[in-house]
Design a protein around this motif. Structure first.
Motif, PDB file in Angstrom:
ATOM      1  N   SER A 254       6.283  -4.556  -8.184  1.00 56.37           N
ATOM      2  CA  SER A 254       5.956  -5.105  -6.863  1.00 56.37           C
ATOM      3  C   SER A 254       5.476  -3.988  -5.928  1.00 56.37           C
ATOM      4  O   SER A 254       4.466  -4.124  -5.240  1.00 56.37           O
ATOM      5  CB  SER A 254       7.165  -5.795  -6.239  1.00 56.37           C
ATOM      6  N   ILE A 255       6.237  -2.897  -5.910  1.00 55.09           N
ATOM      7  CA  ILE A 255       5.852  -1.761  -5.069  1.00 55.09           C
ATOM      8  C   ILE A 255       4.524  -1.168  -5.541  1.00 55.09           C
ATOM      9  O   ILE A 255       3.635  -0.884  -4.738  1.00 55.09           O
ATOM     10  CB  ILE A 255       6.959  -0.682  -5.080  1.00 55.09           C
ATOM     11  N   LYS A 256       4.375  -1.012  -6.865  1.00 57.31           N
ATOM     12  CA  LYS A 256       3.134  -0.437  -7.391  1.00 57.31           C
ATOM     13  C   LYS A 256       1.935  -1.315  -7.031  1.00 57.31           C
ATOM     14  O   LYS A 256       0.845  -0.826  -6.745  1.00 57.31           O
ATOM     15  CB  LYS A 256       3.214  -0.274  -8.918  1.00 57.31           C
ATOM     16  N   TRP A 257       2.154  -2.625  -7.048  1.00 61.84           N
ATOM     17  CA  TRP A 257       1.046  -3.513  -6.688  1.00 61.84           C
ATOM     18  C   TRP A 257       0.678  -3.358  -5.212  1.00 61.84           C
ATOM     19  O   TRP A 257      -0.497  -3.291  -4.855  1.00 61.84           O
ATOM     20  CB  TRP A 257       1.378  -4.982  -6.980  1.00 61.84           C
ATOM     21  N   LEU A 258       1.675  -3.267  -4.363  1.00 59.12           N
ATOM     22  CA  LEU A 258       1.394  -3.103  -2.936  1.00 59.12           C
ATOM     23  C   LEU A 258       0.644  -1.790  -2.694  1.00 59.12           C
ATOM     24  O   LEU A 258      -0.294  -1.738  -1.897  1.00 59.12           O
ATOM     25  CB  LEU A 258       2.692  -3.141  -2.116  1.00 59.12           C
ATOM     26  N   GLN A 259       1.064  -0.738  -3.403  1.00 60.00           N
ATOM     27  CA  GLN A 259       0.381   0.545  -3.237  1.00 60.00           C
ATOM     28  C   GLN A 259      -1.071   0.446  -3.700  1.00 60.00           C
ATOM     29  O   GLN A 259      -1.988   0.925  -3.036  1.00 60.00           O
ATOM     30  CB  GLN A 259       1.135   1.645  -4.011  1.00 60.00           C
TER      31      GLN A 259
ATOM     32  N   LEU B 263      -0.759   4.181   7.170  1.00 59.73           N
ATOM     33  CA  LEU B 263       0.503   4.549   6.532  1.00 59.73           C
ATOM     34  C   LEU B 263       0.411   4.334   5.028  1.00 59.73           C
ATOM     35  O   LEU B 263      -0.447   3.601   4.547  1.00 59.73           O
ATOM     36  CB  LEU B 263       1.640   3.679   7.083  1.00 59.73           C
ATOM     37  N   ASP B 264       1.326   4.978   4.312  1.00 56.15           N
ATOM     38  CA  ASP B 264       1.476   4.710   2.885  1.00 56.15           C
ATOM     39  C   ASP B 264       2.560   3.649   2.701  1.00 56.15           C
ATOM     40  O   ASP B 264       3.484   3.553   3.506  1.00 56.15           O
ATOM     41  CB  ASP B 264       1.911   5.993   2.149  1.00 56.15           C
ATOM     42  N   VAL B 265       2.432   2.889   1.633  1.00 59.92           N
ATOM     43  CA  VAL B 265       3.492   1.931   1.301  1.00 59.92           C
ATOM     44  C   VAL B 265       4.713   2.734   0.868  1.00 59.92           C
ATOM     45  O   VAL B 265       4.637   3.527  -0.066  1.00 59.92           O
ATOM     46  CB  VAL B 265       3.040   0.998   0.163  1.00 59.92           C
ATOM     47  N   ALA B 266       5.830   2.540   1.559  1.00 58.03           N
ATOM     48  CA  ALA B 266       7.039   3.294   1.211  1.00 58.03           C
ATOM     49  C   ALA B 266       7.607   2.759  -0.103  1.00 58.03           C
ATOM     50  O   ALA B 266       7.690   1.549  -0.288  1.00 58.03           O
ATOM     51  CB  ALA B 266       8.076   3.161   2.322  1.00 58.03           C
ATOM     52  N   PRO B 267       7.987   3.655  -1.022  1.00 60.19           N
ATOM     53  CA  PRO B 267       8.503   3.196  -2.322  1.00 60.19           C
ATOM     54  C   PRO B 267       9.960   2.759  -2.214  1.00 60.19           C
ATOM     55  O   PRO B 267      10.801   3.163  -3.013  1.00 60.19           O
ATOM     56  CB  PRO B 267       8.352   4.441  -3.200  1.00 60.19           C
ATOM     57  N   LEU B 268      10.267   1.979  -1.190  1.00 57.27           N
ATOM     58  CA  LEU B 268      11.641   1.562  -0.960  1.00 57.27           C
ATOM     59  C   LEU B 268      11.720   0.060  -1.182  1.00 57.27           C
ATOM     60  O   LEU B 268      11.486  -0.735  -0.276  1.00 57.27           O
ATOM     61  CB  LEU B 268      12.055   1.882   0.481  1.00 57.27           C
ATOM     62  N   ALA B 269      12.049  -0.318  -2.407  1.00 55.23           N
ATOM     63  CA  ALA B 269      12.005  -1.726  -2.784  1.00 55.23           C
ATOM     64  C   ALA B 269      12.858  -2.582  -1.862  1.00 55.23           C
ATOM     65  O   ALA B 269      12.447  -3.630  -1.403  1.00 55.23           O
ATOM     66  CB  ALA B 269      12.450  -1.888  -4.233  1.00 55.23           C
ATOM     67  N   ARG B 270      14.061  -2.097  -1.579  1.00 58.40           N
ATOM     68  CA  ARG B 270      14.987  -2.896  -0.797  1.00 58.40           C
ATOM     69  C   ARG B 270      14.378  -3.236   0.570  1.00 58.40           C
ATOM     70  O   ARG B 270      14.404  -4.370   1.017  1.00 58.40           O
ATOM     71  CB  ARG B 270      16.277  -2.095  -0.615  1.00 58.40           C
ATOM     72  N   GLN B 271      13.815  -2.177   1.201  1.00 62.19           N
ATOM     73  CA  GLN B 271      13.295  -2.367   2.541  1.00 62.19           C
ATOM     74  C   GLN B 271      11.994  -3.188   2.532  1.00 62.19           C
ATOM     75  O   GLN B 271      11.855  -4.159   3.250  1.00 62.19           O
ATOM     76  CB  GLN B 271      13.045  -0.992   3.144  1.00 62.19           C
ATOM     77  N   VAL B 272      11.066  -2.772   1.671  1.00 60.88           N
ATOM     78  CA  VAL B 272       9.740  -3.389   1.698  1.00 60.88           C
ATOM     79  C   VAL B 272       9.786  -4.820   1.159  1.00 60.88           C
ATOM     80  O   VAL B 272       9.300  -5.757   1.792  1.00 60.88           O
ATOM     81  CB  VAL B 272       8.736  -2.535   0.886  1.00 60.88           C
ATOM     82  N   LEU B 273      10.392  -4.989   0.000  1.00 56.64           N
ATOM     83  CA  LEU B 273      10.440  -6.334  -0.584  1.00 56.64           C
ATOM     84  C   LEU B 273      11.379  -7.221   0.223  1.00 56.64           C
ATOM     85  O   LEU B 273      11.152  -8.419   0.372  1.00 56.64           O
ATOM     86  CB  LEU B 273      10.863  -6.272  -2.054  1.00 56.64           C
ATOM     87  N   GLY B 274      12.435  -6.607   0.764  1.00 61.25           N
ATOM     88  CA  GLY B 274      13.346  -7.365   1.620  1.00 61.25           C
ATOM     89  C   GLY B 274      12.608  -7.890   2.841  1.00 61.25           C
ATOM     90  O   GLY B 274      12.784  -9.037   3.248  1.00 61.25           O
TER      91      GLY B 274
END
Lengths: 418, 518
Positions: free
Chosen positions: B134-139, B368-379
């Protein structure tokens, strides 16, 4: 629109005054702020002021249960924790075998006064050690292998707060955390509200709101506004009205106890202020982070325990002074406990079960449930003896008088703390 | 229950609904003109911004300038290329797939207790892989070069729906997305056939359990109703018969396999034709139905253009043209996004951003860069109402005003606040700290707006700063009074420091109702 007000009315009277003076607050919108649709004075407290309130305190990161409630008579404890174990003479007595972390002196007083309950060894079957997933399990109230998109509080709101018009525009649930807790997510839309503990009362926050208000009053484009834009403005107006009321309440609050200056205690002070203002909000959510103590735990945990203990005690004392303590129960939770055996870095890794606290004048204090068995091999984890959903069921059933099965999916044996 | 097709209106030809009084009039173009290309002279900066906001996530000034300089046809050819860029498989997904055969063997040999332990381990690993992808896709999607392609992939996956929640296997979800991406700019029938073979779809719509003597109708129904034709353009009997053609479709260890002995080879009667049809034959037959030309364009309108139905005479014209192009998806994108209708004033700046677009537009608008923080970003995405790869049901996300209520709007505002405040590193757990360190080593460490960002405004006048914000952030042309309000705030908005005023103005504008629109 030249002489449009640069502020939103927060009461019907103000609103009528604007409208009467020919200011078309609604000139750009198909909607009136919701609270005006019901003919209620926004500042009037609801008649059901005596309704029960739950304050959830999240200890994010996984709180080390064994150093929170210390089994000082168990040789296994010191075997598993040769460097970070807490000595018997340091622990604050809860019973002949258990003691609180030495930093929790204020909570210890509450315990002695019967206002603090310790529910021991709480967890769930097939524990998950991922922060993200385990938090989700706790907040949704799901089984370990089940994914629910709503939260247990959200389903409680679905069950009790649906279909009732929010006459006074009070949010049904308020969180003081950087993010909306999953536990508030519901199948139906409820008015929930968030305050960022790091920006409460900051001047810039106030400026931000005032500026937003001015913007909401400006037609943004030359052409007629599209329905979507009106709809968004309407939603935002409602939010700003709520926020203004909340800020007003917080700004004018006189606490009856001294709260420490940290964001956690200040968040609890805000909760006390909102409860004292007679909001009909049923659930508050406050978060304290930093419990992921993988290395050099002793000092970190000491500070966290002190923050928790002093914050909770100030909050309880404040409620009592305002005679609100009969209405409020506070409960802590954390996504997991930590492994009984300390690691090579004088810290602890992710574990399973841990104790949680309930606090209030209406609860039955003391120890509930059973202590964990520490007769464990290297790196083995605790086996829970109380399911966290039993705690929820007790709250729902005995505190909120609300049917639990629909919210938790099945029946759980309630506990004796209420 | 059989319903004759004639008794239903097709979704693709909804009767026009009377517009609300606040809406711009529907476009006055004739159906013949609607889909003709916008004249080159009309492709100005405002039109370029509209195009970029609708087909990507935001309209960055350099991208706008480039589009205007290149002209519309060249820009569309670049945004929708013949060959999509592949997204590398994230490591955690790769490892999960590598271990699958060995894992299956261990599972076979395990006793019941070990089985439970193994299954749990698999679920956890899958969950972590899911977060990783999910994070990799957002990036990947936040890179301007991939934005149009990935929004298109998101659009198609909102039609060819699967859900991680049901299939619980990150590898299968990733491969499904990859199949959509691979076929995203080719002929639609090839895409549909590829999707009928992805393990994710085979499991999501129960082809896995469809047997020769007990065909499961789930896939056949959604194939007609949601993928190719739209409701009402087939009979219940068509579904029953078509379901038999897809018997024997299976997946084994993440690969498609066809089990001959579970396939029903006997003749089937579908859309009035009778033969021993295979699954692929059924898909070809479906694309021969008149509704096939208008169904995907109808979905395209809903995802990219407007929540309101188009005047009924527009879609058939596009549908006939698209059928004649052998249902080429790239040709459709070029035609649709280059059309006079798409650029009509009726559709400017009034579409509600999805949570994914809101988040990615923020990162782009704030550089900005997408932060690799799954909890924060996906949350945060979840709080706003959109969990990646997990639409609420097989219909996908409803979108539009459904995205907005007091809780989700609050979550949007909170996300903006988060991006203007330092990350509280003390609150990060150990995994997150590792991710942050890795991102920093990679030079991708602009996670929040800091004083560095704000310094860029130090040399500007209030008017210049206001213009920069309004033109980049907000869709449409701002009314003079609105502009004055922003300028006045930047001149003396409660703080002595310009950077502080800039910060506060930016936060408010990004939280404003207008910023939710594109």
């Amino acid at each position: 629109m030249n002489n449009s007000p640069h502020f939103l009315p927060t009461t019907r009277r103000e609103f009528l005054r604007f409208s009467g003076s020919g200011i078309g607050l609604l000139a750009f919108s198909n909607f009136a702020p919701s609270f005006l649709v019901q003919s209620t004075l926004a500042a009037t407290p609801r008649p059901e002021k005596d309704r029960s309130i739950l304050v959830l305190v999240q200890l994010a990161g996984g709180n080390d249960g064994l150093n929170t409630v210390i089994p000082f008579e168990d040789a296994n404890y010191y075997r598993l924790r040769p460097t970070i174990g807490i000595a018997k003479d340091q622990a604050l007595r809860l019973s002949d075998t258990l003691g609180l972390h030495p930093a929790c002196t204020a909570m210890h007083e509450l315990f002695k006064g019967g206002k603090l309950g310790v529910i021991q060894n709480v967890g769930y079957p097939n524990p998950n050690r991922s922060h993200f997933r385990s938090t989700e399990i706790w907040e949704s109230g799901s089984d370990s292998n089940q994914i629910l998109s709503s939260g247990w509080i959200g389903r409680f709101l679905d069950n009790t707060c649906s279909g009732t018009p929010v006459a006074d525009n009070d949010p049904t649930a308020i969180h003081l955390s950087g993010e909306v807790p999953q536990t508030f997510l519901a199948d139906q839309a409820h008015q929930t509200f968030g305050l960022n503990p790091n920006t409460i009362g900051r001047r810039e926050n106030k400026q931000n709101m005032e500026f937003l208000e001015r913007l909401v009053h400006q037609p943004s484009a030359d052409h007629d506004e599209h329905g979507n834009n009106s709809f968004l403005k309407q939603t935002m107006m409602d939010a700003l009205v709520t926020e203004k009321r909340v800020q007003k309440v917080l700004g004018g609050y006189q606490p009856a106890s001294t709260y420490p200056g940290n964001p956690f205690a200040q968040s609890l002070k805000s909760v006390a202020a909102l409860i004292a203002a007679g909001l009909s909000t049923r659930v508050y959510f406050v978060s304290l982070g930093g419990f992921d103590t993988h290395a050099n735990q002793a000092n970190l945990h000491q500070n966290l325990m002190k923050t928790l203990s002093d914050g909770l005690a100030a909050f309880q004392k404040d409620l009592e002074a305002h005679k609100l303590d009969d209405q409020v129960t506070t409960m802590t939770f954390s996504e997991f406990g930590r492994r009984p055996m300390e690691n090579e870095s004088k810290g602890t890794d992710h574990g399973t079960a841990a104790p949680l606290f309930v606090m209030g004048s209406k609860i039955k204090g003391g120890l509930h449930g059973t202590a964990p068995d520490l007769n464990l091999a290297r790196n083995q984890d605790l086996t829970y003896t109380t399911d966290f959903r039993q705690v929820y069921a007790t709250m729902l059933d005995r505190w909120f008088s609300c049917p639990t099965d629909q919210i938790l999916g099945k029946s759980y044996q309630p506990l004796g703390f209420i | 229950m059989e319903t004759p097709a004639s008794a239903k209106t097709t979704s693709a030809s909804n009767a026009a609904v009377a517009p609300a009084s606040t809406q711009p009039a529907p476009p006055t173009l004739s159906p013949a003109d609607a889909w003709t290309q916008l004249p080159a002279s009309a492709f100005d900066a405002a039109a370029a911004r509209h195009l970029l906001r609708r087909v990507t996530w935001s309209a960055q000034p350099d991208e706008v300038a480039r589009a205007v300089a290149d002209g519309l046809p060249t820009t569309l050819a670049r945004l929708f290329p013949a060959e999509p860029v592949a997204l590398a498989k994230p490591k955690l997904v790769e490892r999960l797939e590598e271990d699958t055969p060995d894992f299956a063997k261990r599972l076979r040999d395990a006793d019941p207790l070990q089985k439970r332990v193994l299954q749990k381990e698999a679920r956890d690993r899958s969950q972590q892989a899911y977060q990783d992808m999910s994070i990799k896709w957002l990036q990947f999607s936040s890179a301007p070069a991939h934005a149009a392609q990935e929004k298109w992939t998101l659009f198609l996956s909102d039609i060819y729906v699967i859900s991680f929640e049901k299939i619980k296997n990150a590898g299968h979800v990733f491969d499904h997305q990859a199949a959509i991406r691979r076929h995203a700019f080719g002929p639609a029938p090839a895409l549909t056939k590829a999707i009928s073979r992805t393990p994710a779809m085979i499991r999501y719509l129960d082809l896995q359990d469809s047997k020769r003597d007990a065909p499961n109708e789930n896939f056949a129904r959604e194939l007609f109703e949601l993928f190719v034709l739209g409701e009402g353009n087939y009979t219940e009997k068509d579904i029953k018969e078509a379901a038999r053609a897809f018997t024997g479709y299976r997946q084994r260890l993440g690969e498609f396999s066809f089990v001959q002995r579970q396939h029903d080879p006997r003749p089937k009667t579908v859309f009035g034709k009778t033969a021993a049809f295979t699954g692929d034959d059924i898909i070809d037959l479906a694309y021969k139905q008149p509704a096939a030309g208008t169904w995907l364009p109808h979905e395209l309108v809903r995802f990219y253009l407007t929540d309101d139905p188009l005047p009924p005479e527009y879609l058939p014209a596009l549908g006939q043209w698209w059928s004649a192009q052998a249902f080429d998806l790239r040709a459709l994108a070029h035609r649709f996004f280059g059309s006079q209708l798409f650029f009509s004033p009726s559709y400017r700046g009034n579409y509600i951003k999805s949570p994914v677009q809101f988040y990615l537009a923020l990162t782009q608008d704030l550089q900005l860069d997408v932060a690799p923080l799954a909890r924060q970003v996906l949350g945060s995405l979840r709080q706003m109402g959109q969990t990646l790869y997990n639409p609420p049901n097989v219909r996908g996300w409803v979108g539009g005003r459904q995205w907005i209520n007091s809780a989700t709007f609050g979550a949007r505002r909170q996300l903006v606040q988060t991006l203007f405040n330092p990350i509280n590193e003390a609150n990060l757990n150990a995994d997150e700290q590792v991710e942050i360190v890795a991102a920093r080593a990679d030079g991708k460490d602009r996670f929040v707006v800091d004083s560095e960002h704000l310094k860029a405004f130090a040399g500007l006048t209030a008017e210049q700063a206001a213009s920069r914000f309004l033109d980049t952030f907000l869709p449409g042309t701002s009314a003079p009074a609105y502009r004055d309000e922003v300028t006045a705030f930047l001149k003396d908005g409660g703080s002595k420091q310009l950077t502080q005023r800039v910060r506060n103005a930016a936060i408010a504008l990004l939280q404003s109702p207008e910023y939710q629109l594109c």
